[in-house]
Design an enzyme around this catalytic site. Structure first.
Site, PDB file in Angstrom:
ATOM      1  N   PRO A 184       9.210  -0.762  -6.115  1.00  0.00           N
ATOM      2  CA  PRO A 184       7.926  -1.413  -6.357  1.00  0.00           C
ATOM      3  C   PRO A 184       7.273  -1.913  -5.074  1.00  0.00           C
ATOM      4  O   PRO A 184       7.948  -2.270  -4.123  1.00  0.00           O
ATOM      5  CB  PRO A 184       8.291  -2.591  -7.258  1.00  0.00           C
ATOM      6  CG  PRO A 184       9.735  -2.849  -6.998  1.00  0.00           C
ATOM      7  CD  PRO A 184      10.349  -1.547  -6.611  1.00  0.00           C
ATOM      8  N   ASP A 185       5.962  -1.894  -5.091  1.00  0.00           N
ATOM      9  CA  ASP A 185       5.249  -2.372  -3.919  1.00  0.00           C
ATOM     10  C   ASP A 185       4.834  -3.829  -4.049  1.00  0.00           C
ATOM     11  O   ASP A 185       4.193  -4.363  -3.162  1.00  0.00           O
ATOM     12  CB  ASP A 185       4.034  -1.489  -3.637  1.00  0.00           C
ATOM     13  CG  ASP A 185       3.010  -1.583  -4.754  1.00  0.00           C
ATOM     14  OD1 ASP A 185       3.144  -2.424  -5.650  1.00  0.00           O
ATOM     15  OD2 ASP A 185       2.046  -0.795  -4.724  1.00  0.00           O
ATOM     16  N   PHE A 186       5.171  -4.436  -5.110  1.00  0.00           N
ATOM     17  CA  PHE A 186       4.952  -5.857  -5.362  1.00  0.00           C
ATOM     18  C   PHE A 186       3.576  -6.264  -5.804  1.00  0.00           C
ATOM     19  O   PHE A 186       3.428  -7.196  -6.555  1.00  0.00           O
ATOM     20  CB  PHE A 186       5.292  -6.694  -4.112  1.00  0.00           C
ATOM     21  CG  PHE A 186       6.742  -6.964  -3.997  1.00  0.00           C
ATOM     22  CD1 PHE A 186       7.656  -6.049  -4.435  1.00  0.00           C
ATOM     23  CD2 PHE A 186       7.195  -8.134  -3.448  1.00  0.00           C
ATOM     24  CE1 PHE A 186       8.997  -6.293  -4.343  1.00  0.00           C
ATOM     25  CE2 PHE A 186       8.535  -8.391  -3.343  1.00  0.00           C
ATOM     26  CZ  PHE A 186       9.431  -7.471  -3.789  1.00  0.00           C
ATOM     27  N   ARG A 187       2.535  -5.623  -5.278  1.00  0.00           N
ATOM     28  CA  ARG A 187       1.220  -6.143  -5.577  1.00  0.00           C
ATOM     29  C   ARG A 187       0.607  -5.489  -6.808  1.00  0.00           C
ATOM     30  O   ARG A 187      -0.123  -6.138  -7.559  1.00  0.00           O
ATOM     31  CB  ARG A 187       0.297  -5.956  -4.388  1.00  0.00           C
ATOM     32  CG  ARG A 187      -0.970  -6.754  -4.551  1.00  0.00           C
ATOM     33  CD  ARG A 187      -1.863  -6.554  -3.367  1.00  0.00           C
ATOM     34  NE  ARG A 187      -2.961  -7.480  -3.408  1.00  0.00           N
ATOM     35  CZ  ARG A 187      -4.168  -7.165  -2.992  1.00  0.00           C
ATOM     36  NH1 ARG A 187      -4.411  -5.965  -2.533  1.00  0.00           N
ATOM     37  NH2 ARG A 187      -5.112  -8.057  -3.039  1.00  0.00           N
ATOM     38  N   ASN A 238      11.633   0.529   6.474  1.00  0.00           N
ATOM     39  CA  ASN A 238      12.118   0.242   5.133  1.00  0.00           C
ATOM     40  C   ASN A 238      13.472  -0.460   5.158  1.00  0.00           C
ATOM     41  O   ASN A 238      14.254  -0.317   6.087  1.00  0.00           O
ATOM     42  CB  ASN A 238      12.196   1.533   4.314  1.00  0.00           C
ATOM     43  CG  ASN A 238      10.816   2.106   4.058  1.00  0.00           C
ATOM     44  OD1 ASN A 238       9.823   1.405   4.234  1.00  0.00           O
ATOM     45  ND2 ASN A 238      10.747   3.358   3.664  1.00  0.00           N
ATOM     46  N   ASP A 259      15.438  -0.306   2.290  1.00  0.00           N
ATOM     47  CA  ASP A 259      16.130   0.162   1.078  1.00  0.00           C
ATOM     48  C   ASP A 259      17.339   1.055   1.353  1.00  0.00           C
ATOM     49  O   ASP A 259      18.067   1.423   0.429  1.00  0.00           O
ATOM     50  CB  ASP A 259      15.146   0.895   0.149  1.00  0.00           C
ATOM     51  CG  ASP A 259      14.386   2.013   0.864  1.00  0.00           C
ATOM     52  OD1 ASP A 259      14.974   2.665   1.758  1.00  0.00           O
ATOM     53  OD2 ASP A 259      13.210   2.242   0.539  1.00  0.00           O
ATOM     54  N   HIS A 281      13.051  -3.129  10.864  1.00  0.00           N
ATOM     55  CA  HIS A 281      12.951  -4.437  10.210  1.00  0.00           C
ATOM     56  C   HIS A 281      14.279  -4.833   9.565  1.00  0.00           C
ATOM     57  O   HIS A 281      14.303  -5.591   8.601  1.00  0.00           O
ATOM     58  CB  HIS A 281      11.827  -4.435   9.167  1.00  0.00           C
ATOM     59  CG  HIS A 281      10.469  -4.197   9.782  1.00  0.00           C
ATOM     60  ND1 HIS A 281       9.345  -3.906   9.058  1.00  0.00           N
ATOM     61  CD2 HIS A 281      10.075  -4.216  11.083  1.00  0.00           C
ATOM     62  CE1 HIS A 281       8.309  -3.745   9.887  1.00  0.00           C
ATOM     63  NE2 HIS A 281       8.736  -3.920  11.115  1.00  0.00           N
TER      64      HIS A 281
HETATM   65  P1  CNA Z   1       2.526  -0.269   3.621  1.00  0.00           P
HETATM   66  O1  CNA Z   1       1.712  -1.156   4.502  1.00  0.00           O
HETATM   67  O2  CNA Z   1       2.656  -0.596   2.189  1.00  0.00           O
HETATM   68  O3  CNA Z   1       1.905   1.167   3.773  1.00  0.00           O
HETATM   69  C1  CNA Z   1       2.335   2.210   2.986  1.00  0.00           C
HETATM   70  C2  CNA Z   1       1.437   3.379   3.333  1.00  0.00           C
HETATM   71  O4  CNA Z   1       1.967   4.478   2.671  1.00  0.00           O
HETATM   72  C3  CNA Z   1      -0.002   3.208   2.911  1.00  0.00           C
HETATM   73  O5  CNA Z   1      -0.839   3.706   3.908  1.00  0.00           O
HETATM   74  C4  CNA Z   1      -0.088   4.027   1.629  1.00  0.00           C
HETATM   75  O6  CNA Z   1      -1.350   4.617   1.450  1.00  0.00           O
HETATM   76  C5  CNA Z   1       0.931   5.088   1.908  1.00  0.00           C
HETATM   77  N1  CNA Z   1       1.607   5.605   0.738  1.00  0.00           N
HETATM   78  C6  CNA Z   1       2.167   4.918  -0.291  1.00  0.00           C
HETATM   79  N2  CNA Z   1       2.781   5.778  -1.124  1.00  0.00           N
HETATM   80  C7  CNA Z   1       2.602   7.022  -0.613  1.00  0.00           C
HETATM   81  C8  CNA Z   1       2.976   8.315  -1.012  1.00  0.00           C
HETATM   82  N3  CNA Z   1       3.726   8.525  -2.106  1.00  0.00           N
HETATM   83  N4  CNA Z   1       2.596   9.358  -0.266  1.00  0.00           N
HETATM   84  C9  CNA Z   1       1.836   9.187   0.851  1.00  0.00           C
HETATM   85  N5  CNA Z   1       1.453   7.973   1.281  1.00  0.00           N
HETATM   86  C10 CNA Z   1       1.826   6.907   0.570  1.00  0.00           C
HETATM   87  O7  CNA Z   1       4.023  -0.080   4.164  1.00  0.00           O
HETATM   88  P2  CNA Z   1       4.551  -0.088   5.634  1.00  0.00           P
HETATM   89  O8  CNA Z   1       5.917   0.436   5.576  1.00  0.00           O
HETATM   90  O9  CNA Z   1       3.587   0.481   6.571  1.00  0.00           O
HETATM   91  O10 CNA Z   1       4.613  -1.662   5.880  1.00  0.00           O
HETATM   92  C11 CNA Z   1       5.622  -2.209   6.528  1.00  0.00           C
HETATM   93  C12 CNA Z   1       6.492  -3.095   5.623  1.00  0.00           C
HETATM   94  C13 CNA Z   1       6.602  -2.638   4.212  1.00  0.00           C
HETATM   95  C14 CNA Z   1       7.875  -3.095   6.141  1.00  0.00           C
HETATM   96  O11 CNA Z   1       8.222  -4.360   6.589  1.00  0.00           O
HETATM   97  C15 CNA Z   1       8.761  -2.676   4.974  1.00  0.00           C
HETATM   98  O12 CNA Z   1       9.984  -3.338   4.996  1.00  0.00           O
HETATM   99  C16 CNA Z   1       7.983  -3.032   3.777  1.00  0.00           C
HETATM  100  N6  CNA Z   1       8.374  -2.429   2.504  1.00  0.00           N
HETATM  101  C17 CNA Z   1       9.505  -1.733   2.412  1.00  0.00           C
HETATM  102  C18 CNA Z   1       9.874  -1.167   1.219  1.00  0.00           C
HETATM  103  C19 CNA Z   1      11.130  -0.373   1.157  1.00  0.00           C
HETATM  104  O13 CNA Z   1      12.087  -0.657   1.865  1.00  0.00           O
HETATM  105  N7  CNA Z   1      11.141   0.663   0.335  1.00  0.00           N
HETATM  106  C20 CNA Z   1       9.072  -1.322   0.084  1.00  0.00           C
HETATM  107  C21 CNA Z   1       7.891  -2.073   0.191  1.00  0.00           C
HETATM  108  C22 CNA Z   1       7.558  -2.615   1.423  1.00  0.00           C
END
Ligand code: CNA
Length: 392
Positions: A53-56, A127, A129, A146
């Site tokens: 989940p992306d939380f928001r 990430n 995860d 991170h």
């Molecule tokens: P972000 O800022 O949420 O950016 C995600 C980017 O990916 C955005 O530009 C979206 O448009 C794009 N996106 C999302 N889903 C897809 C997809 N399926 N295909 C193509 N593009 C997509 O996330 P960042 O990683 O840039 O931000 C940094 C944070 C988010 C870090 O500190 C992470 O730890 C943190 N985070 C991590 C997780 C995880 O570990 N899975 C989950 C949520 C947030």
């Protein structure tokens, strides 16, 4: 550095290294030049199709869940001083996100395949995860910029805490304490909280993009420094491929930038097709399936989904109240703190206000006002939301 002209170069501008600005040209470049030093940079977008989940988004429920945890401000869940007082919200989150629950995506498997082909120099991931390793990318090829849930230690004496006990504790939604009886400090996974320094491995490896012969940037908004500056270290003539829903970080501004503005999994499949690796990629991904329940990507919210969400939130909130064994004294202290409100002095002050790369984790936000503090260093989809009024 980090100040690249973000205007896309004219489509007609000829690339200097590639024969064309498309993925087929990148594939040909890899094969003809026997490219072996690929640096990959990833973010949350490569894990969304795993169901993380992306939380928001209202359909995931986790934002609503955070609000109901009665945090004085949403980002407190990743704030070390708040964690010291109340680790429960963080461990509720940890319970949800703990590695082992999710299956790696095709994008993770593509990185693993690059490694198996002897072409991966390093993966920089934001990430937490651990899905890269689950997909088969060896630990020594990954820089967890991170931090991650892979290791954990006492926040007071730094004694490492055993993995198996951690897993057990998180599963039971209990709060782990230092194994040294004389210490009894709180244990925290080695993920980077607000204002904390990035792991030493990040600094040790941050010059690697300059040695790359190809950079692939996937699933990141490139908004969190100092990670966001990594693509700018790649040499001017070195091709950079962006696979992301949106254009980010000035990618596209150089003649050898190639943009695949689409879903990461679709993008890597297209890339694999161009390389003639599609079958191997699917086999690589199939290997990650053992015993994993594949989670569905969140769908657009509907009323019934909202009802499900409410139930889930209720359940998680109840879990907090009942399972986490919050002592009466701690409970009273937190309650008192929340009732005091969200005075700026209670918020972290150690986050630098600059968007320039620095040694600690920073967000694009530049002030410490209540409305600007968000969780977007870890869950950027929370950005722009105002803190909930505490309600006990
Ligand atoms: P972000 O800022 O949420 O950016 C995600 C980017 O990916 C955005 O530009 C979206 O448009 C794009 N996106 C999302 N889903 C897809 C997809 N399926 N295909 C193509 N593009 C997509 O996330 P960042 O990683 O840039 O931000 C940094 C944070 C988010 C870090 O500190 C992470 O730890 C943190 N985070 C991590 C997780 C995880 O570990 N899975 C989950 C949520 C947030």
């Amino acid at each position: 550095m980090g100040n690249e002209n973000s205007t896309p170069v004219d489509e007609a501008t000829p690339p200097t290294t590639l024969y064309g600005r498309n993925i087929e040209a990148v594939a040909q470049y890899i094969k003809e030049k026997d490219v072996k030093k690929i640096v990959v940079m990833t973010g949350a977008g490569i894990s969304t199709s795993a169901g993380i989940p992306d939380f928001r988004s209202p359909d995931t429920g986790l934002y609503a869940n955070l609000a109901r945890l009665n945090l004085p401000y949403a980002e407190a869940v990743f704030d070390i001083s708040y964690f010291r007082k109340n680790p429960l919200p963080f461990y509720t989150l940890a319970h949800e996100l703990y590695p082992g629950k999710y299956r790696p995506t095709v994008s993770h498997s593509f990185i693993s395949l690059l490694n198996k082909k002897g072409r991966l120099l390093k993966l920089f991931t934001q990430n937490i995860d651990c899905l890269e390793q689950e997909a088969g990318v060896p630990g020594d090829k990954i820089v967890y910029a991170h931090g991650s849930f892979a290791t954990q230690r006492c926040i007071d004496c730094q004694t490492e805490y055993p993995d198996d006990r951690m897993k057990d504790t998180v599963q039971k939604m209990e709060v782990p304490r230092c194994i040294r009886k004389t210490c009894n400090g709180l244990v925290k996974p080695d993920i980077v909280f607000f204002g904390e320094a990035l792991p030493e491995a990040f600094h040790r490896n941050r010059s690697l993009p300059a040695k790359a012969d190809l950079a692939i940037i996937m699933g990141t908004s490139l908004t969190v420094q100092p990670f966001a500056s990594l693509p700018s270290f790649v040499r001017e003539e070195t091709p950079r491929v962006l696979i992301n829903f949106e254009r980010v970080g000035g990618l596209g501004s150089r003649p050898d930038d190639v943009l695949l503005l689409q879903d990461c999994d679709e993008g890597v499949r297209k890339f694999a097709d161009a390389l003639g690796w599609r079958e191997e990629l699917e086999q690589e991904w199939a290997r990650t399936n053992a015993g994993k329940v594949e989670k569905k990507r969140p769908e657009a919210p509907t009323n019934s989904r909202q009802e499900e969400l409410d139930q889930e939130v209720e359940k998680l909130t109840k879990d907090i109240d009942t399972s986490l064994k919050l002592s009466g004294e701690t409970s009273d202290r937190i309650r008192a703190e929340i009732e005091k409100g969200t005075s700026p002095s209670s918020r972290p002050t150690s986050i630098p206000s600059s968007t320039e790369p620095s040694d600690v984790l920073t967000t694009p936000q530049t002030t410490t006002s209540a409305s600007s503090f968000t969780l977007n260093h870890v869950y950027p989809h929370l950005k722009e939301d105002k803190p909930e009024k505490p309600s006990l």
